[in-house]
Design a protein around this motif. Structure first.
Motif, PDB file in Angstrom:
ATOM      1  N   TYR A  68       0.728  -1.265   0.095  1.00 15.33           N
ATOM      2  CA  TYR A  68       0.093  -0.095  -0.003  1.00 15.33           C
ATOM      3  C   TYR A  68       0.733   1.121  -0.072  1.00 15.33           C
ATOM      4  O   TYR A  68       0.398   2.425   0.036  1.00 15.33           O
ATOM      5  N   LEU A 184      -4.886   1.658   6.670  1.00 17.80           N
ATOM      6  CA  LEU A 184      -3.971   1.015   5.393  1.00 17.80           C
ATOM      7  C   LEU A 184      -4.027  -0.460   5.780  1.00 17.80           C
ATOM      8  O   LEU A 184      -4.306  -1.287   4.578  1.00 17.80           O
ATOM      9  N   LYS A 188      -5.723  -3.427   3.606  1.00 14.86           N
ATOM     10  CA  LYS A 188      -4.842  -4.553   2.875  1.00 14.86           C
ATOM     11  C   LYS A 188      -5.482  -5.969   3.301  1.00 14.86           C
ATOM     12  O   LYS A 188      -5.343  -6.906   2.542  1.00 14.86           O
ATOM     13  N   LEU A 201     -10.916   4.388   1.409  1.00 14.30           N
ATOM     14  CA  LEU A 201     -10.282   5.261   2.132  1.00 14.30           C
ATOM     15  C   LEU A 201     -10.702   6.853   2.170  1.00 14.30           C
ATOM     16  O   LEU A 201     -10.283   7.702   2.546  1.00 14.30           O
ATOM     17  N   ILE A 208      -4.078   9.467   6.218  1.00 11.74           N
ATOM     18  CA  ILE A 208      -3.394   8.526   5.228  1.00 11.74           C
ATOM     19  C   ILE A 208      -2.081   9.258   4.726  1.00 11.74           C
ATOM     20  O   ILE A 208      -0.981   8.673   4.712  1.00 11.74           O
TER      21      ILE A 208
END
Length: 346
Positions: A68, A184, A188, A201, A208
């Protein structure tokens, strides 16, 4: 991982060809950089200044996850986390070296993305790239950055100068990078379970970015200089606020008292932490990777910065026997404990 239909094997260029290709657009900005890339060693000249040097090593799977982390962001962040150490000494960063260990899975196009991030950071923070190295790696991607800077001897801030009664200050806000990392990691895991589900997101841009693209606080160093404030001690918040406070207290042979309700936590960080079932205060104290500056000042300097919205007074320095304490929002005294990043605890 980097995917591109156009794929140029690094072996086609060779080590020196690769370096020439990647560094062709980098300019030399500082008179202190007498000789940069292109010889056996760089040549620097600092007249009447103390030279500051810091090195960081970043390893795939330990410090970053390419599942990511975009490669351009990685290059930018690798530079930023190292410049932050120079700023934490109240210094001006001027040069870096940037080295990479690369496995055969990385084509030229992927390495170019990393260097775009490096170039972006150099342009933004007025940094000269003066050298580095490339090598084959069998353990994934390895990045090594060394930053160089300077300061007048009288302006350098160490960790050991905090005095009893000094005020504890921190720039920006805390915990955002850690909460961003949790988002994140969550996305994932969802992707690994079902690759057809797109990452969610939305509305989390700030936290982030705090994780993927942190900003070294050169502006705070400049601000303190303009205010004619030389902190008595300073450190950057890389391993977590609690850990950094305790470094200052240990090096200065002092204790401290901080106040939970004074910790600067962005509303998005606070709300997202709650959504994830995490205590926002724990994120601020132990999350790490915020790269804000934590520093102590004499009480006489308080009036100079009390109206600055980007600096928060979170507590004060006490005598050593008092220990390191936090007063909670409910007025309960807690012993401050460092539970942040440990480089050897995997």
């Amino acid at each position: 991982m980097f995917e591109n239909k156009e794929r140029t094997d690094l072996a086609e260029l060779g080590e020196f060809g690769l370096i020439d290709h990647l560094t062709a657009n980098f300019k030399i900005r500082h008179e202190t950089s007498v000789k940069g890339i292109g010889d056996d060693a760089a040549v620097l000249s600092f007249v009447d200044k103390q030279v500051l040097i810091s090195t960081d090593l970043l390893l795939e799977g330990i410090h970053f996850d390419l599942a990511y982390v975009p490669l351009m962001h990685l290059g930018y962040k690798a530079v930023q986390v190292n410049l932050s150490d120079i700023y934490a000494m109240n210094g001006v960063a001027t040069q870096i070296t940037f080295s990479m260990g690369l496995s055969s899975k990385f084509p030229l196009e992927a390495v170019e993305e990393i260097y775009k991030g490096v170039e972006l950071a150099c342009n933004k923070f007025n940094i000269d790239l003066i050298g580095g190295d490339t090598s084959t790696s069998k353990q994934g991607l390895v990045l090594s950055v060394t930053s160089i800077g300077y300061a007048d001897k009288k302006d350098i801030c160490y960790r050991n100068g905090a005095g009893e009664g000094d005020l504890l200050c921190v720039s920006g806000d805390l915990g955002g990078a850690y909460v961003g990392l949790q988002i994140l990691e969550r996305e994932k895991q969802i992707f690994l379970e079902n690759p057809n589900i797109q990452p969610d997101l939305e509305g989390k841009d700030y936290i982030i970015e705090r994780q993927l693209k942190p900003e070294g606080r050169r502006d705070i160093v400049d601000l303190l200089s303009q205010m004619k404030i030389v902190p008595t001690a300073m450190i950057d918040v890389s391993d977590g606020l609690a850990s950094e406070i305790m470094h200052i207290c240990k090096q200065s042979d002092k204790g401290c008292t901080i106040y939970e309700d004074k910790l600067p936590i962005d509303p998005m960080t606070y709300e997202t932490a709650r959504e994830l079932g995490i205590d926002p205060t724990v994120c601020a104290l132990n999350g790490g990777e915020d790269y804000e500056l934590l520093f102590t000042i004499k009480q006489d300097d308080y009036a100079k910065l009390k109206h600055d919205v980007d600096i928060t007074i979170i507590g004060h320095i006490t005598d050593k026997p008092s220990g390191c304490k936090m007063i909670s929002k409910s007025n309960v005294v807690h012993e401050l404990k460092a539970q942040g990043w440990n480089a050897f605890k995997l």
